[in-house]
Design a protein around this motif. Structure first.
Motif, PDB file in Angstrom:
ATOM      1  N   LEU A  88       2.864  -6.962   2.431  1.00  0.00           N
ATOM      2  CA  LEU A  88       2.510  -5.552   2.348  1.00  0.00           C
ATOM      3  C   LEU A  88       2.281  -5.079   3.771  1.00  0.00           C
ATOM      4  N   LEU A  89       2.998  -4.031   4.169  1.00  0.00           N
ATOM      5  CA  LEU A  89       2.845  -3.428   5.486  1.00  0.00           C
ATOM      6  C   LEU A  89       2.046  -2.153   5.301  1.00  0.00           C
ATOM      7  N   ILE A  90       0.817  -2.182   5.739  1.00  0.00           N
ATOM      8  CA  ILE A  90      -0.116  -1.089   5.505  1.00  0.00           C
ATOM      9  C   ILE A  90      -0.133  -0.196   6.737  1.00  0.00           C
ATOM     10  N   SER A  91       0.024   1.109   6.506  1.00  0.00           N
ATOM     11  CA  SER A  91       0.115   2.078   7.603  1.00  0.00           C
ATOM     12  C   SER A  91      -0.911   3.185   7.421  1.00  0.00           C
ATOM     13  N   PRO A  92      -2.182   2.903   7.721  1.00  0.00           N
ATOM     14  CA  PRO A  92      -3.202   3.945   7.582  1.00  0.00           C
ATOM     15  C   PRO A  92      -2.874   5.154   8.456  1.00  0.00           C
ATOM     16  N   GLY A  98     -10.446   1.934   8.527  1.00  0.00           N
ATOM     17  CA  GLY A  98     -11.751   1.325   8.279  1.00  0.00           C
ATOM     18  C   GLY A  98     -11.945   0.977   6.813  1.00  0.00           C
ATOM     19  N   THR A  99     -11.507   1.866   5.932  1.00  0.00           N
ATOM     20  CA  THR A  99     -11.660   1.640   4.492  1.00  0.00           C
ATOM     21  C   THR A  99     -10.882   0.414   4.045  1.00  0.00           C
ATOM     22  N   ILE A 100      -9.616   0.337   4.418  1.00  0.00           N
ATOM     23  CA  ILE A 100      -8.805  -0.796   3.954  1.00  0.00           C
ATOM     24  C   ILE A 100      -9.227  -2.087   4.647  1.00  0.00           C
ATOM     25  N   ALA A 101      -9.605  -2.015   5.915  1.00  0.00           N
ATOM     26  CA  ALA A 101     -10.067  -3.218   6.618  1.00  0.00           C
ATOM     27  C   ALA A 101     -11.331  -3.760   5.945  1.00  0.00           C
ATOM     28  N   HIS A 102     -12.235  -2.876   5.559  1.00  0.00           N
ATOM     29  CA  HIS A 102     -13.471  -3.283   4.875  1.00  0.00           C
ATOM     30  C   HIS A 102     -13.146  -3.925   3.524  1.00  0.00           C
ATOM     31  N   GLN A 103     -12.262  -3.285   2.757  1.00  0.00           N
ATOM     32  CA  GLN A 103     -11.894  -3.796   1.438  1.00  0.00           C
ATOM     33  C   GLN A 103     -11.229  -5.176   1.536  1.00  0.00           C
ATOM     34  N   LEU A 104     -10.313  -5.327   2.466  1.00  0.00           N
ATOM     35  CA  LEU A 104      -9.618  -6.602   2.615  1.00  0.00           C
ATOM     36  C   LEU A 104     -10.547  -7.667   3.201  1.00  0.00           C
ATOM     37  N   GLY A 105     -11.434  -7.247   4.082  1.00  0.00           N
ATOM     38  CA  GLY A 105     -12.411  -8.181   4.641  1.00  0.00           C
ATOM     39  C   GLY A 105     -13.339  -8.735   3.575  1.00  0.00           C
ATOM     40  N   ASN A 106     -13.725  -7.901   2.616  1.00  0.00           N
ATOM     41  CA  ASN A 106     -14.561  -8.365   1.513  1.00  0.00           C
ATOM     42  C   ASN A 106     -13.843  -9.403   0.664  1.00  0.00           C
ATOM     43  N   PHE A 165      -1.508  -7.875  12.792  1.00  0.00           N
ATOM     44  CA  PHE A 165      -1.266  -6.506  13.217  1.00  0.00           C
ATOM     45  C   PHE A 165      -0.054  -6.453  14.125  1.00  0.00           C
ATOM     46  N   GLU A 166       0.850  -5.534  13.813  1.00  0.00           N
ATOM     47  CA  GLU A 166       2.024  -5.280  14.647  1.00  0.00           C
ATOM     48  C   GLU A 166       2.142  -3.775  14.813  1.00  0.00           C
ATOM     49  N   ASP A 167       2.167  -3.334  16.046  1.00  0.00           N
ATOM     50  CA  ASP A 167       2.220  -1.907  16.351  1.00  0.00           C
ATOM     51  C   ASP A 167       1.103  -1.194  15.595  1.00  0.00           C
ATOM     52  N   HIS A 168       1.445  -0.280  14.702  1.00  0.00           N
ATOM     53  CA  HIS A 168       0.433   0.482  13.961  1.00  0.00           C
ATOM     54  C   HIS A 168       0.367   0.058  12.506  1.00  0.00           C
ATOM     55  N   GLU A 169       0.755  -1.184  12.226  1.00  0.00           N
ATOM     56  CA  GLU A 169       0.754  -1.674  10.855  1.00  0.00           C
ATOM     57  C   GLU A 169      -0.142  -2.898  10.710  1.00  0.00           C
ATOM     58  N   MET A 170      -0.775  -2.990   9.544  1.00  0.00           N
ATOM     59  CA  MET A 170      -1.524  -4.165   9.150  1.00  0.00           C
ATOM     60  C   MET A 170      -0.656  -4.924   8.161  1.00  0.00           C
ATOM     61  N   LEU A 171      -0.441  -6.214   8.396  1.00  0.00           N
ATOM     62  CA  LEU A 171       0.382  -7.032   7.522  1.00  0.00           C
ATOM     63  C   LEU A 171      -0.501  -7.996   6.749  1.00  0.00           C
ATOM     64  N   PRO A 184      -0.887   4.680   2.666  1.00  0.00           N
ATOM     65  CA  PRO A 184       0.547   4.367   2.746  1.00  0.00           C
ATOM     66  C   PRO A 184       0.807   2.892   3.032  1.00  0.00           C
ATOM     67  N   TYR A 185       1.800   2.360   2.329  1.00  0.00           N
ATOM     68  CA  TYR A 185       2.200   0.973   2.540  1.00  0.00           C
ATOM     69  C   TYR A 185       3.644   0.811   2.071  1.00  0.00           C
ATOM     70  N   THR A 186       4.256  -0.275   2.497  1.00  0.00           N
ATOM     71  CA  THR A 186       5.550  -0.680   1.971  1.00  0.00           C
ATOM     72  C   THR A 186       5.475  -2.172   1.694  1.00  0.00           C
ATOM     73  N   ARG A 187       6.368  -2.622   0.846  1.00  0.00           N
ATOM     74  CA  ARG A 187       6.479  -4.050   0.563  1.00  0.00           C
ATOM     75  C   ARG A 187       7.803  -4.511   1.142  1.00  0.00           C
ATOM     76  N   GLU A 188       7.753  -5.632   1.880  1.00  0.00           N
ATOM     77  CA  GLU A 188       8.939  -6.060   2.608  1.00  0.00           C
ATOM     78  C   GLU A 188       8.925  -7.569   2.804  1.00  0.00           C
TER      79      GLU A 188
END
Length: 151
Positions: A82-86, A93-101, A108-114, A131-135
């Motif tokens: 999942l390539l997450i593009s906040p 911050g929201t998705i980082a907190h959720q995934l951290g939990n 991290f690559e460029d402006h995406e969280m993988l 926003p995200y894509t699956r790849e």
């Protein structure tokens, strides 16, 4: 043949040094990049053991063997990601907190969280409208869990 040390990384070699040699690849899943001891086979059928003396992860491009005629190099099999593009700092911050939990490793690559694909994370991203894509994509290093306990 048993490999005990990584010689170099192909990205650090001159192109003429690579081109004059026959290149064989060892394809690994990203999860196997953290294994210091394993049995592998090259794309040309050569079996070998890896028993690294140094405590380190393998990364894409690591040169395991080199002589005047050939190179054996690590390559990584594509992961389902999942390539997450906040869109802004709040979404990040929201998705980082959720995934951290959930203690999910991320890269991290460029402006995406993988993150590796998980249907629950996909549902979370849909619910949060982030926003995200699956790849299928190769990563250069393993997804590494960070040691942590709620003590």
């Amino acid at each position: 043949m048993v490999i005990e040390t990584v010689i170099s990384n192909i990205t650090e070699m001159k192109s003429e040094e690579i081109e004059k040699r026959h290149v064989e690849k060892v394809y690994l899943e990203s999860a196997h990049l953290v294994k210091r001891i394993q049995r592998v086979k090259t794309d040309h059928g050569r079996e070998m053991g890896i028993h690294l003396k140094e405590a380190r992860d393998l990364i894409a491009g690591d040169v395991l063997y080199m002589d005047d005629e050939s190179l054996i190099v690590i390559d990584v099999i594509a992961d389902d990601l999942l390539l997450i593009s906040p869109r802004d700092f709040k979404e990040m911050g929201t998705i980082a907190h959720q995934l951290g939990n959930r203690h999910l490793p991320a890269q991290f690559e460029d402006h995406e969280m993988l993150v590796q694909y998980d249907y629950l994370v996909e549902e979370l991203l849909q619910d949060l409208q982030i926003p995200y894509t699956r790849e299928n994509r190769k990563v250069n290093q393993a997804f590494r869990h960070i040691g942590h306990s709620h003590g």
